[in-house]
Write a protein that holds these residues in place. Sequence first.
Motif, PDB file in Angstrom:
ATOM      1  N   ASN A  82       0.947  -1.038   0.205  1.00  0.00           N
ATOM      2  CA  ASN A  82      -0.176  -0.078   0.100  1.00  0.00           C
ATOM      3  C   ASN A  82       0.938   1.543  -0.314  1.00  0.00           C
ATOM      4  O   ASN A  82       0.320   2.174  -0.748  1.00  0.00           O
ATOM      5  CB  ASN A  82      -0.548   0.110   1.442  1.00  0.00           C
ATOM      6  CG  ASN A  82      -2.189  -0.577   0.811  1.00  0.00           C
ATOM      7  OD1 ASN A  82      -2.734  -0.252   0.054  1.00  0.00           O
ATOM      8  ND2 ASN A  82      -3.149  -1.465   1.570  1.00  0.00           N
TER       9      ASN A  82
ATOM     10  N   LEU B 154       2.316   2.244  -3.553  1.00  0.00           N
ATOM     11  CA  LEU B 154       1.295   2.237  -4.651  1.00  0.00           C
ATOM     12  C   LEU B 154       1.247   4.043  -3.801  1.00  0.00           C
ATOM     13  O   LEU B 154       0.832   5.209  -5.129  1.00  0.00           O
ATOM     14  CB  LEU B 154      -0.247   1.365  -4.014  1.00  0.00           C
ATOM     15  CG  LEU B 154      -0.605   0.678  -5.260  1.00  0.00           C
ATOM     16  CD1 LEU B 154      -1.897   0.434  -4.218  1.00  0.00           C
ATOM     17  CD2 LEU B 154      -0.603   0.987  -6.289  1.00  0.00           C
TER      18      LEU B 154
ATOM     19  N   VAL C  46      -4.191   5.164   9.729  1.00  0.00           N
ATOM     20  CA  VAL C  46      -4.574   5.659   8.609  1.00  0.00           C
ATOM     21  C   VAL C  46      -4.363   7.749   7.875  1.00  0.00           C
ATOM     22  O   VAL C  46      -4.799   7.244   6.917  1.00  0.00           O
ATOM     23  CB  VAL C  46      -6.248   5.938   9.123  1.00  0.00           C
ATOM     24  CG1 VAL C  46      -7.106   7.266   8.112  1.00  0.00           C
ATOM     25  CG2 VAL C  46      -6.896   4.539   9.548  1.00  0.00           C
TER      26      VAL C  46
ATOM     27  N   TYR D 131      -1.078   7.210   6.047  1.00  0.00           N
ATOM     28  CA  TYR D 131      -1.550   6.773   4.763  1.00  0.00           C
ATOM     29  C   TYR D 131      -2.178   8.036   4.147  1.00  0.00           C
ATOM     30  O   TYR D 131      -1.488   7.922   2.733  1.00  0.00           O
ATOM     31  CB  TYR D 131      -2.407   5.580   4.301  1.00  0.00           C
ATOM     32  CG  TYR D 131      -1.676   4.531   5.163  1.00  0.00           C
ATOM     33  CD1 TYR D 131      -0.686   3.999   6.272  1.00  0.00           C
ATOM     34  CD2 TYR D 131      -1.768   3.034   4.210  1.00  0.00           C
ATOM     35  CE1 TYR D 131       0.355   2.782   6.777  1.00  0.00           C
ATOM     36  CE2 TYR D 131      -0.692   1.449   4.585  1.00  0.00           C
ATOM     37  CZ  TYR D 131       0.008   1.347   5.737  1.00  0.00           C
ATOM     38  OH  TYR D 131       0.440   0.476   6.301  1.00  0.00           O
ATOM     39  N   ASP D 132      -3.195   8.403   4.212  1.00  0.00           N
ATOM     40  CA  ASP D 132      -3.550   9.218   3.543  1.00  0.00           C
ATOM     41  C   ASP D 132      -2.073  10.673   3.319  1.00  0.00           C
ATOM     42  O   ASP D 132      -2.277  11.221   1.972  1.00  0.00           O
ATOM     43  CB  ASP D 132      -4.699  10.605   4.147  1.00  0.00           C
ATOM     44  CG  ASP D 132      -5.956   9.477   4.267  1.00  0.00           C
ATOM     45  OD1 ASP D 132      -6.231   8.559   3.882  1.00  0.00           O
ATOM     46  OD2 ASP D 132      -6.795   9.836   5.349  1.00  0.00           O
TER      47      ASP D 132
ATOM     48  N   GLU E  59      -0.375  -4.744 -12.819  1.00  0.00           N
ATOM     49  CA  GLU E  59      -0.976  -3.892 -13.158  1.00  0.00           C
ATOM     50  C   GLU E  59      -1.074  -4.037 -14.039  1.00  0.00           C
ATOM     51  O   GLU E  59      -0.164  -4.609 -15.028  1.00  0.00           O
ATOM     52  CB  GLU E  59      -0.793  -1.924 -12.564  1.00  0.00           C
ATOM     53  CG  GLU E  59      -0.364  -2.094 -10.984  1.00  0.00           C
ATOM     54  CD  GLU E  59      -0.888  -2.639  -9.849  1.00  0.00           C
ATOM     55  OE1 GLU E  59      -2.632  -1.447 -10.255  1.00  0.00           O
ATOM     56  OE2 GLU E  59      -1.638  -1.893  -8.981  1.00  0.00           O
TER      57      GLU E  59
ATOM     58  N   TRP F   9     -10.527   5.485  -7.082  1.00  0.00           N
ATOM     59  CA  TRP F   9     -10.159   5.445  -4.754  1.00  0.00           C
ATOM     60  C   TRP F   9      -9.683   4.112  -4.700  1.00  0.00           C
ATOM     61  O   TRP F   9      -8.138   3.853  -4.103  1.00  0.00           O
ATOM     62  CB  TRP F   9     -10.937   6.141  -3.656  1.00  0.00           C
ATOM     63  CG  TRP F   9     -10.558   7.425  -3.292  1.00  0.00           C
ATOM     64  CD1 TRP F   9     -12.174   7.964  -3.943  1.00  0.00           C
ATOM     65  CD2 TRP F   9     -10.038   7.880  -2.665  1.00  0.00           C
ATOM     66  NE1 TRP F   9     -11.958   9.571  -3.517  1.00  0.00           N
ATOM     67  CE2 TRP F   9     -10.310   9.707  -2.997  1.00  0.00           C
ATOM     68  CE3 TRP F   9      -8.361   8.074  -2.400  1.00  0.00           C
ATOM     69  CZ2 TRP F   9      -9.426  10.332  -2.711  1.00  0.00           C
ATOM     70  CZ3 TRP F   9      -7.720   8.802  -2.516  1.00  0.00           C
ATOM     71  CH2 TRP F   9      -8.052  10.040  -2.167  1.00  0.00           C
TER      72      TRP F   9
ATOM     73  N   THR G   7      -7.935   2.182  -7.002  1.00  0.00           N
ATOM     74  CA  THR G   7      -6.977   2.522  -7.551  1.00  0.00           C
ATOM     75  C   THR G   7      -5.628   2.733  -6.758  1.00  0.00           C
ATOM     76  O   THR G   7      -4.684   2.759  -6.982  1.00  0.00           O
ATOM     77  CB  THR G   7      -6.618   2.832  -8.773  1.00  0.00           C
ATOM     78  OG1 THR G   7      -7.322   3.978  -8.873  1.00  0.00           O
ATOM     79  CG2 THR G   7      -8.056   2.808  -9.840  1.00  0.00           C
ATOM     80  N   THR G   8      -6.035   3.351  -5.267  1.00  0.00           N
ATOM     81  CA  THR G   8      -4.731   3.404  -5.309  1.00  0.00           C
ATOM     82  C   THR G   8      -4.715   2.570  -3.411  1.00  0.00           C
ATOM     83  O   THR G   8      -3.988   2.777  -3.011  1.00  0.00           O
ATOM     84  CB  THR G   8      -5.133   4.813  -4.420  1.00  0.00           C
ATOM     85  OG1 THR G   8      -6.600   5.190  -2.993  1.00  0.00           O
ATOM     86  CG2 THR G   8      -5.960   5.909  -4.883  1.00  0.00           C
ATOM     87  N   LEU G   9      -5.439   1.342  -3.911  1.00  0.00           N
ATOM     88  CA  LEU G   9      -4.817   0.570  -2.636  1.00  0.00           C
ATOM     89  C   LEU G   9      -4.177  -0.515  -3.109  1.00  0.00           C
ATOM     90  O   LEU G   9      -5.158  -1.259  -4.307  1.00  0.00           O
ATOM     91  CB  LEU G   9      -6.320   0.004  -1.834  1.00  0.00           C
ATOM     92  CG  LEU G   9      -6.994   1.249  -1.301  1.00  0.00           C
ATOM     93  CD1 LEU G   9      -8.612   0.606  -1.036  1.00  0.00           C
ATOM     94  CD2 LEU G   9      -6.350   1.524  -0.001  1.00  0.00           C
ATOM     95  N   THR G  10      -3.371  -1.134  -2.695  1.00  0.00           N
ATOM     96  CA  THR G  10      -3.350  -3.120  -3.495  1.00  0.00           C
ATOM     97  C   THR G  10      -4.356  -3.680  -3.004  1.00  0.00           C
ATOM     98  O   THR G  10      -5.383  -3.704  -2.231  1.00  0.00           O
ATOM     99  CB  THR G  10      -2.467  -2.952  -2.528  1.00  0.00           C
ATOM    100  OG1 THR G  10      -1.245  -3.658  -3.163  1.00  0.00           O
ATOM    101  CG2 THR G  10      -2.449  -4.007  -0.515  1.00  0.00           C
TER     102      THR G  10
ATOM    103  N   GLY H 236      -8.117  10.377   2.084  1.00  0.00           N
ATOM    104  CA  GLY H 236      -7.283   9.961   1.108  1.00  0.00           C
ATOM    105  C   GLY H 236      -7.040   8.244   0.993  1.00  0.00           C
ATOM    106  O   GLY H 236      -8.093   7.773   0.869  1.00  0.00           O
ATOM    107  N   PRO H 237      -6.268   6.979   0.432  1.00  0.00           N
ATOM    108  CA  PRO H 237      -6.691   6.313   0.382  1.00  0.00           C
ATOM    109  C   PRO H 237      -6.230   5.353   2.072  1.00  0.00           C
ATOM    110  O   PRO H 237      -6.930   4.344   1.140  1.00  0.00           O
ATOM    111  CB  PRO H 237      -5.161   5.701   0.151  1.00  0.00           C
ATOM    112  CG  PRO H 237      -4.404   5.950  -0.531  1.00  0.00           C
ATOM    113  CD  PRO H 237      -4.820   7.898   0.347  1.00  0.00           C
ATOM    114  N   GLY H 238      -6.007   5.890   3.043  1.00  0.00           N
ATOM    115  CA  GLY H 238      -6.257   5.408   4.440  1.00  0.00           C
ATOM    116  C   GLY H 238      -7.298   5.493   4.900  1.00  0.00           C
ATOM    117  O   GLY H 238      -8.715   4.672   5.215  1.00  0.00           O
ATOM    118  N   SER H 239      -8.195   6.664   4.915  1.00  0.00           N
ATOM    119  CA  SER H 239      -9.325   6.941   5.325  1.00  0.00           C
ATOM    120  C   SER H 239     -10.705   6.833   4.533  1.00  0.00           C
ATOM    121  O   SER H 239     -11.605   5.274   4.710  1.00  0.00           O
ATOM    122  CB  SER H 239      -9.736   8.190   5.741  1.00  0.00           C
ATOM    123  OG  SER H 239      -9.117   9.147   4.337  1.00  0.00           O
TER     124      SER H 239
ATOM    125  N   LYS I 216     -10.270   3.383   3.139  1.00  0.00           N
ATOM    126  CA  LYS I 216      -9.998   1.726   2.740  1.00  0.00           C
ATOM    127  C   LYS I 216     -11.113   1.648   4.449  1.00  0.00           C
ATOM    128  O   LYS I 216     -12.172   0.889   4.129  1.00  0.00           O
ATOM    129  CB  LYS I 216      -8.985   1.033   3.473  1.00  0.00           C
ATOM    130  CG  LYS I 216      -8.805   0.205   4.313  1.00  0.00           C
ATOM    131  CD  LYS I 216      -7.301  -0.535   3.613  1.00  0.00           C
ATOM    132  CE  LYS I 216      -7.332  -1.733   3.954  1.00  0.00           C
ATOM    133  NZ  LYS I 216      -5.486  -2.347   3.832  1.00  0.00           N
TER     134      LYS I 216
END
Lengths: 271, 271, 271
Positions: free
Chosen positions: A38, A41, A247, A250-251, B145, B192, B194-197, B241-244, B246
């Motif tokens: 992650n 990415l 969280v 990562y953001d 990918e 979004w 696509t921002t996570l593995t 962002g990707p953290g929040s 997910k």
Amino acid sequence: MTNQALAQQIGQALDKIRDTKPLVHQITNYVVMNDTANVTLQVGALPVMAHAKEEVAEMVQLAGALVLNPGTLEPDWVEAMTTAGEAAKACGVPTVLDPVGAGATTYRTETNLQLISHVQPEVVRGNPGEIAALLGVGGQVKGVESVGDLDDPPAVARHAAKAWSTTVAMTGVRDYVTDGDRAVAIDNGNQWLTTLTGTGCTATAVTGAFAAVESDFVVASAGALACLGYAAELAAPEAKGPGSFKVALYDAIYNLTGEQLTQGAKVEWLE
Amino acid sequence: MTNQALAQQIGQALDKIRDTKPLVHQITNYVVMNDTANVTLQVGALPVMAHAKEEVAEMVQLAGALVLNPGTLEPDWVEAMTTAGEAAKACGVPTVLDPVGAGATTYRTETNLQLISHVQPEVVRGNPGEIAALLGVGGQVKGVESVGDLDDPPAVARHAAKAWSTTVAMTGVRDYVTDGDRAVAIDNGNQWLTTLTGTGCTATAVTGAFAAVESDFVVASAGALACLGYAAELAAPEAKGPGSFKVALYDAIYNLTGEQLTQGAKVEWLE
Amino acid sequence: MTNQALAQQIGQALDKIRDTKPLVHQITNYVVMNDTANVTLQVGALPVMAHAKEEVAEMVQLAGALVLNPGTLEPDWVEAMTTAGEAAKACGVPTVLDPVGAGATTYRTETNLQLISHVQPEVVRGNPGEIAALLGVGGQVKGVESVGDLDDPPAVARHAAKAWSTTVAMTGVRDYVTDGDRAVAIDNGNQWLTTLTGTGCTATAVTGAFAAVESDFVVASAGALACLGYAAELAAPEAKGPGSFKVALYDAIYNLTGEQLTQGAKVEWLE
């Protein structure tokens, strides 16, 4: 290069990761695979986890960097790491090694020394306990955590870099990066990083992404540590504990721009 | 069946997962195991990860569906996947295959072709690059990918479905599901994802849950992709962002009802 | 000991974990490694995941407790668990076993019985279905989930504790801990815990941390379950779904003090 020029080159490297999306081939441990994929990415690169000896040499040829992390090592995986590392060397792909838990057991210490010797990684990213244990100059490792303080961390890092002909990135409250000649200290980061498992491994994965676009590995390593550390600083105000910190981290990595990194990087050349 | 009737059947399938809690046996990759187990639970099914050849044939008999995902493949695991897949076929349990990274290395391409041939999965869920690589009609894969565009994605999906006598679920900006005869396009989802593995792997796990309760695998696959994609749409306003994202995505999958899915699903039969 | 004295001892154990930071050596499953490493850190201990037979006996000598969790078992890992467990016994390190999915397949049942017999764990932490299946008194396991109710859970737990000469921690809506003689019921926790994969495994890891500092394993096990369960109660108001619950749970475990745990623990000695 001035400190300011270094910060600028670091910010440009982050932009270049986003522009070129290099593949970062990782043979890493079970604990952190999801996290490091992650973060790879989110810093802008493409992760691929592949460990079969049937494919590692072919996969690494597609990569911009190789990350070797024997954190949950066993003989088959170490063999694959060696094969991949040798193939990386043959095709000019830089390798970053994370000697997780070196010093904790004989097997970990010997395996990492063999990887350093056979693979000749461009960067070794570890904590003070691991680096010192591999050098045989003391240092204490409890499981995979460094405990106790070294007398003179930058000197140990320089010694290791010279002994192994590599760039050493030694992370702690203050991070040190050196190729044995030049040395940089990085003062980004915060204590929240120590409340999560595998942030060292994450730093190593980010180092892989930077090493894929920046061939001065002192700059690449310093850039990766500044990037992760500065993102941690940006995330801190959101943290009510390790869960919410992760969280926000990562953001923050995802949202961090090259220009912001240049401004936020606390990097300093050492004498 | 009208588009509206399809959306209704999809919503009902989600309700049926919650009502019957089918076991979804997954032999999957190290990177996503935690994620796919969680999403399987949150969509309403029960995950079990088991890969030992000593138990896979027995475990799969308890399951409503089998998911095979050779994303971190090695020979022992491929052998277990084959054994489990053959046992699934023998007892009427549908199998969903995710050919992660096919096209990136010879080993990945050949392994996935062998799995398709030996296991005859009911569904193959992949990205355009992977499907095209397996068909030998081009397509580019960088690690795991898909990069570059196919000229005519639905035609490639149809071609693959006919060649392999299976249902193909090909995910991208627009998703296509086809059994070679009928075809559905799904327009749920957002960037979004696509921002996570591993969101492809997650889609495959959800497809396993739907395939356990819906024997029309075109409907099941379209339902899974609409479900994950619509949950992503519902999660987007929470994402910084990707953290929040997910966190919000997992909340949204759990809270999504069959009725909401029927209303939110953007599914369209193609000519 | 009164219930109040038990709660006090539990709170003190949590403080002692933070003060002494014991190493918890875990040989666990792929699904939960990241989660259990994080929770181990957040409860105040140091996790190390190491499974190679080349190092497990050496690693466990550094540890305060050993956790064995064959959730994604295969022969090599089971062999390493046996070696580590025997070494733990030889050097007085307590072992906690989590018999994940016992009863689901013959291989899981037999492996866990062998581990109980060879390793003689100080604690077995399982769900009612697993414990009952290992005793051969019924109980239903669907994959790794316990389904169906036992007639008299505390009696089953006591029976198991006596049969295996161990402390049994049997988790459910009400948790029971017993050494065959003394028995405690724990009423902390909530339904959110069931929406996440591996919370049983997490409970086992926390039990390892408590067992490293508290040699009365009934107290240690009850303390771990009260700790995780009470943290779940504190996290619940933040939960909009399983994603946000998990974030809040990790924050709560990290922030929970010994004094708060003493006040929040719902522990009761049974006749």
